[in-house]
Design a protein around this motif. Structure first.
Motif, mmCIF file in Angstrom:
data_model
loop_
_atom_site.group_PDB
_atom_site.id
_atom_site.type_symbol
_atom_site.label_atom_id
_atom_site.label_comp_id
_atom_site.label_asym_id
_atom_site.label_seq_id
_atom_site.Cartn_x
_atom_site.Cartn_y
_atom_site.Cartn_z
ATOM 1 N N ARG A 195 25.925 -43.301 3.132
ATOM 2 C CA ARG A 195 26.212 -44.045 1.904
ATOM 3 C C ARG A 195 26.921 -45.374 2.230
ATOM 4 O O ARG A 195 26.585 -46.425 1.670
ATOM 5 C CB ARG A 195 27.062 -43.182 0.975
ATOM 6 C CG ARG A 195 27.289 -43.804 -0.412
ATOM 7 C CD ARG A 195 27.984 -42.841 -1.345
ATOM 8 N NE ARG A 195 27.108 -41.743 -1.756
ATOM 9 C CZ ARG A 195 27.160 -40.504 -1.269
ATOM 10 N NH1 ARG A 195 28.055 -40.195 -0.339
ATOM 11 N NH2 ARG A 195 26.332 -39.576 -1.686
ATOM 12 N N ASN A 196 27.882 -45.320 3.144
ATOM 13 C CA ASN A 196 28.594 -46.544 3.537
ATOM 14 C C ASN A 196 27.662 -47.547 4.215
ATOM 15 O O ASN A 196 27.770 -48.757 4.000
ATOM 16 C CB ASN A 196 29.757 -46.201 4.454
ATOM 17 C CG ASN A 196 30.840 -45.401 3.743
ATOM 18 O OD1 ASN A 196 30.991 -45.498 2.521
ATOM 19 N ND2 ASN A 196 31.589 -44.598 4.488
ATOM 20 N N LEU A 201 24.603 -52.657 3.710
ATOM 21 C CA LEU A 201 23.344 -53.402 3.803
ATOM 22 C C LEU A 201 22.883 -53.945 2.457
ATOM 23 O O LEU A 201 21.839 -54.603 2.381
ATOM 24 C CB LEU A 201 22.256 -52.493 4.383
ATOM 25 C CG LEU A 201 22.425 -52.112 5.849
ATOM 26 C CD1 LEU A 201 21.389 -51.077 6.260
ATOM 27 C CD2 LEU A 201 22.325 -53.335 6.743
ATOM 28 N N GLY A 202 23.646 -53.658 1.406
ATOM 29 C CA GLY A 202 23.317 -54.212 0.096
ATOM 30 C C GLY A 202 22.479 -53.305 -0.782
ATOM 31 O O GLY A 202 21.941 -53.757 -1.802
ATOM 32 N N PHE A 203 22.335 -52.022 -0.413
ATOM 33 C CA PHE A 203 21.563 -51.090 -1.230
ATOM 34 C C PHE A 203 22.473 -50.411 -2.254
ATOM 35 O O PHE A 203 23.676 -50.233 -2.024
ATOM 36 C CB PHE A 203 20.908 -50.010 -0.356
ATOM 37 C CG PHE A 203 19.845 -50.531 0.554
ATOM 38 C CD1 PHE A 203 18.564 -50.740 0.099
ATOM 39 C CD2 PHE A 203 20.136 -50.829 1.877
ATOM 40 C CE1 PHE A 203 17.568 -51.220 0.954
ATOM 41 C CE2 PHE A 203 19.164 -51.311 2.735
ATOM 42 C CZ PHE A 203 17.877 -51.509 2.262
ATOM 43 N N THR A 204 21.886 -50.007 -3.371
ATOM 44 C CA THR A 204 22.591 -49.163 -4.337
ATOM 45 C C THR A 204 22.193 -47.721 -4.075
ATOM 46 O O THR A 204 21.002 -47.407 -3.931
ATOM 47 C CB THR A 204 22.207 -49.553 -5.771
ATOM 48 O OG1 THR A 204 20.788 -49.457 -5.938
ATOM 49 C CG2 THR A 204 22.652 -50.969 -6.079
ATOM 50 N N PRO A 239 22.244 -54.530 12.150
ATOM 51 C CA PRO A 239 23.702 -54.711 12.199
ATOM 52 C C PRO A 239 24.315 -54.394 10.841
ATOM 53 O O PRO A 239 23.966 -55.014 9.839
ATOM 54 C CB PRO A 239 23.866 -56.178 12.581
ATOM 55 C CG PRO A 239 22.612 -56.840 12.097
ATOM 56 C CD PRO A 239 21.522 -55.820 12.165
ATOM 57 N N ILE A 240 25.225 -53.439 10.803
ATOM 58 C CA ILE A 240 25.905 -53.085 9.559
ATOM 59 C C ILE A 240 27.030 -54.080 9.286
ATOM 60 O O ILE A 240 27.311 -54.433 8.142
ATOM 61 C CB ILE A 240 26.455 -51.649 9.631
ATOM 62 C CG1 ILE A 240 25.316 -50.665 9.960
ATOM 63 C CG2 ILE A 240 27.131 -51.244 8.339
ATOM 64 C CD1 ILE A 240 24.205 -50.655 8.955
#
Length: 484
Positions: A195-196, A201-204, A239-240
């Motif tokens: 989840r993190n 990465l900008g996902f919901t 890359p996170i």
């Protein structure tokens, strides 16, 4: 069951409270049992625990009913009244179900428990008449002990064994991101690490679909320009953050007999850093390799120049010696034919002498030089002997050949004196001749520099004296850089 109304009110209050608390404890025990599938007849045992819960709820209702009325009413709502007695026969079914489990699982210790449950049927309660309060007390006391011990065991077992709850908790605490979805793309499990990662990465993460997630991850990877430094990846590497890189891997698994899609996010930050270090090291090695190739090329040039200088010196020494002998012979007023034949042989062997390295037997080489100059009546006087050190002896022979050649060629010398003096701390070579003394300052050509260089190669000094007799002196320290 009117006699239940005769039980004293304090006893009924205590029994009602105990059965209520026991019902809560049994509910917790049943829920914890439902997360474990380690024992045989799991479903049958779980049903039995549910029936025990029903038994305790009936006991609580019975005590509460006796406290409020005569103990015969199970439920009342205005004009609706439900009798309690028919529901107490559920205890008989519970006892029979427990007996079946006792036989199949061979648990004789359950007999007393089953007797207590079976005694809580209407027939047994009527049989006990005024002592029915004793039955409720025994029932409450027995299950107080049973449920207390089972809860203690459950909590200990929960901390030391694997259950559904512990598996979910373990997956949630994994540092690797984990997501599992069914074939429709609906997410079944997603831990905090995944989840993190997705949030970074900008996902919901609400209502996310696994199919679209994997496609969007591929799109992000294609948009990145600084990935893995060209190292091929078996998944999607992203890359996170500036300090963290994750490798997303997709696979198919079977969960509860259902084919599911699994996405794992591995932390490859250290591997990424290692790849970066390797690439930087490769660049440094490539640069060092170029410098090394350049140095080797320069060394080859130096070696070629050194070989050329050495060959020039050999050509000068050998050919100069032969020509000096021939020149002196031609100036002789009474040439000897036998001597001419020997001189011709010397001239014919010039190429052979140039092709061979220095003769390892230095004394033999010195003897051949002396013999060659004897052909033109040049006398070589020797005092002492060549040094035992082969390198120093080779240097002496080179200097002697050049010195005699110069003496014969330029000074018309007929006698050359060689003195080998080996002292405690040094070796001294003195070469003198009876030739003409130079009238002007000596102009060095090839001979003197080659002799000086030879002396310096063994750590020695080279001096020339133009006074009569003309003398060349070479001094080499005994502890010089000379190798046997």
């Amino acid at each position: 069951m009117e006699h239940l109304f005769l039980i004293k009110e304090p006893i009924l209050i205590v029994l009602t409270a105990i059965f209520f608390l026991l019902s809560i404890g049994q509910t917790i025990h049943t829920l914890m049992q439902s997360t474990q599938k380690e024992s045989r007849l799991f479903a049958a045992l779980l049903l039995y625990e549910v029936l025990i819960l029903v038994h305790l709820l009936l006991g609580c209702n019975t005590a509460a009913s006796a406290l409020q009325n005569n103990g015969e009413i199970f439920f009342r709502l205005k004009s609706i009244t439900i009798a309690l007695e028919p529901y107490l026969w559920i205890n008989l079914f519970t006892a029979l179900w427990g007996l079946m489990l006792t036989i199949k699982l061979k648990r004789p210790h359950m007999i007393f428990e089953l007797i207590v449950i079976a005694a809580c049927t209407p027939a047994c309660i009527d049989l006990l008449d005024g002592f029915s309060w004793l039955l409720l007390s025994v029932d409450a006391g027995f299950f107080l002990t049973r449920i207390t011990s089972t809860l203690i065991f459950d909590f200990r077992h929960q901390t030391s064994s694997i259950s559904r709850l512990s598996l979910i908790e373990t997956v949630n605490k994994l540092p690797e991101g984990f997501l599992c979805a069914n074939k429709r793309g609906n997410v079944l499990i997603m831990n905090d690490a995944m989840r993190n990662c997705l949030v970074s990465l900008g996902f919901t993460t609400d209502h996310i679909k696994a199919h679209s997630l994997w496609s969007e991850l591929k799109t992000k990877e294609q948009a990145e320009t600084n990935l893995v430094n060209g190292v091929p990846s078996e998944g999607i590497r992203l890359p996170i953050s500036p300090f963290e890189t994750r490798l997303f891997i997709q696979s198919d698994i079977t969960l509860h007999r259902q084919n599911c899609e699994c996405i794992i996010a591995l932390d490859v930050t250290e591997e990424e850093q290692l790849n970066t270090d390797i690439e930087r090291t490769n660049r440094l090695l490539a640069a060092a390799n170029k410098e090394l190739e350049h140095s080797i090329h320069q060394l080859q040039i130096v070696a070629e120049n050194e070989a050329l200088l050495t060959m020039k010196a050999r050509v000068h020494d050998i050919i100069g010696q032969r020509l000096s002998i021939l020149h002196r012979y031609l100036e002789d007023e009474n040439p000897d034919s036998d001597t001419l034949e020997e001189i011709i042989q010397l001239l014919n062997h010039v190429i052979d002498d140039l092709n061979h390295e220095d003769n390892p037997e230095k004394q033999a080489e010195l003897d051949s030089i002396i013999d060659a100059f004897h052909l033109i009546d040049v006398t070589i006087d020797i005092s002492g002997a060549l040094p035992e050190n082969s390198e120093l002896a080779g240097v002496y022979v080179r200097i002697i050949r050049e010195a005699i050649t110069n003496a014969v060629k330029h000074a018309q010398a007929s006698v050359v004196s060689l003195v080998f003096d080996e002292q405690a701390d040094r070796h001294v070579l003195t070469v003198s001749n009876n030739g003409l003394i130079p009238k002007h300052t000596i102009q060095e050509g090839t001979g003197f520099p080659s002799m000086r260089k030879a002396a310096q190669s063994v750590g020695g000094s080279f001096t020339v004296s133009s006074n009569a007799p003309f003398t060349i002196k070479v001094v080499v320290p005994s502890k010089g850089d000379i190798h046997d």
